[in-house]
Scaffold this active site. Sequence first.
Site, PDB file in Angstrom:
ATOM      1  N   GLU A 153       0.823  -1.212   0.000  1.00 22.51           N
ATOM      2  CA  GLU A 153       0.000   0.000   0.000  1.00 22.51           C
ATOM      3  C   GLU A 153       0.858   1.262   0.000  1.00 22.51           C
ATOM      4  O   GLU A 153       0.529   2.231  -0.666  1.00 22.51           O
ATOM      5  CB  GLU A 153      -0.975   0.010   1.190  1.00 22.51           C
ATOM      6  CG  GLU A 153      -2.096  -0.988   1.072  1.00 22.51           C
ATOM      7  CD  GLU A 153      -2.938  -0.843  -0.201  1.00 22.51           C
ATOM      8  OE1 GLU A 153      -3.007   0.264  -0.758  1.00 22.51           O
ATOM      9  OE2 GLU A 153      -3.498  -1.856  -0.655  1.00 22.51           O
ATOM     10  N   TYR A 196      -5.770   5.717   5.727  1.00 19.83           N
ATOM     11  CA  TYR A 196      -5.981   4.814   4.593  1.00 19.83           C
ATOM     12  C   TYR A 196      -5.216   3.491   4.791  1.00 19.83           C
ATOM     13  O   TYR A 196      -5.798   2.405   4.696  1.00 19.83           O
ATOM     14  CB  TYR A 196      -5.534   5.499   3.288  1.00 19.83           C
ATOM     15  CG  TYR A 196      -5.409   4.513   2.165  1.00 19.83           C
ATOM     16  CD1 TYR A 196      -6.543   4.023   1.537  1.00 19.83           C
ATOM     17  CD2 TYR A 196      -4.170   4.030   1.769  1.00 19.83           C
ATOM     18  CE1 TYR A 196      -6.452   3.073   0.538  1.00 19.83           C
ATOM     19  CE2 TYR A 196      -4.055   3.083   0.774  1.00 19.83           C
ATOM     20  CZ  TYR A 196      -5.203   2.612   0.162  1.00 19.83           C
ATOM     21  OH  TYR A 196      -5.115   1.670  -0.820  1.00 19.83           O
ATOM     22  N   ASP A 227      -8.955   6.171  -0.161  1.00 22.84           N
ATOM     23  CA  ASP A 227      -7.891   6.938  -0.832  1.00 22.84           C
ATOM     24  C   ASP A 227      -8.521   7.759  -1.963  1.00 22.84           C
ATOM     25  O   ASP A 227      -9.751   7.823  -2.090  1.00 22.84           O
ATOM     26  CB  ASP A 227      -6.783   5.998  -1.343  1.00 22.84           C
ATOM     27  CG  ASP A 227      -7.259   5.112  -2.485  1.00 22.84           C
ATOM     28  OD1 ASP A 227      -8.481   5.094  -2.757  1.00 22.84           O
ATOM     29  OD2 ASP A 227      -6.413   4.460  -3.112  1.00 22.84           O
TER      30      ASP A 227
END
Length: 340
Positions: free
Chosen positions: A34, A117, A135
């Site tokens: 991520e 996030y 996001d």
Amino acid sequence: MKEIVIPLLDWFKKNKRDLDWRKNPTPYTVLISEVMLQQTRVETVRSYYKNFIEALPNLKALAECPEEKLLKLWEGLGYYSRARNLKKCAIQIMNQYDGVFPKDYRKALELPGVGMYTCGAILSIAYHQKYAAVDGNVLRVLTRYTACSSNILLDKTKQYFKNKIEEILPEDAGGFNESLMALGATICMPKVVRCDICPIHRNCKAYQTNTIQSFPNKAKPKEKRIFEYTCLFVTDGKHYILLPKEDNVLKGMASPFLVDRFLSSNDAADFLEEHQFSVLHIVNLNDKKHIFTHQIWYMKGYLVFVRDLLSYPKYTKEQIQNQISIPICFKKFIDEINLN
Ligand code: SF4
């Protein structure tokens, strides 16, 4: 929005890309993927992710990795502070949580480099907890879907959609989060929008009203304008002059003499003499700064003793304290001259 859950999960099942970080995800693999995906496209991340995980297969290896080696693995991805934060995060998890990524949302959010996030992504994908991961991709999809014109750069908009998603998250929260991210990355893209094959187009407000390009709203907040003022508090020792203001910022409130530039004490005396005052002496006040919604004021201030207040509106200390509406930007001066 509940109606989007099943179509999105079905669509994702059929269209899921074969990505290394999707196979048996752990908090560590989700964290690394991520953070990398925040910097660049999926295709670029593939090889970086593979090299990184081969070299540093777990939190312990990352925590112990020399900085030079870490930065080499990150070379080309940019934002090196993110790589350093990953290492700090790994060290903290090793020291504080015995090498296990915390399951508690608040604790996870306190880790270096882990924002809302990333935290939502890790807890939902690796720990199957019902947290949203919002996001830019997700915000684009949802503001279009609901034709919501709130500014997505504002935290309150992100929080609003986070709450909305968390109301509808299914058992497979991670899968649902991933499906929304994937929809934003492959179908509901910034410029290319493939509504014809979008699994949620039936109820998409922007699609129905042909207003897709109006969303998302990412208007940069207006820059504040800077102003410089000199504030002249004119007194005969008993009363103080305050003038009613009619401009936009101070509408209907009381103000000292306000000159739209910085004046020296001599210039301030000249200014008041021009207005027929007989100036006795001037006391310098400390400079002040006040921030309005769209303006910043830098202010010089003088307390000016004059022989006579002429026919200007004048008030005693008690009246100023109890009856007059003084803008907060001047209150700081008034506190200083101890009117209160
Ligand atoms: S219908 Fe079009 S605009 Fe609406 S979510 Fe799908 S791709 Fe985006």
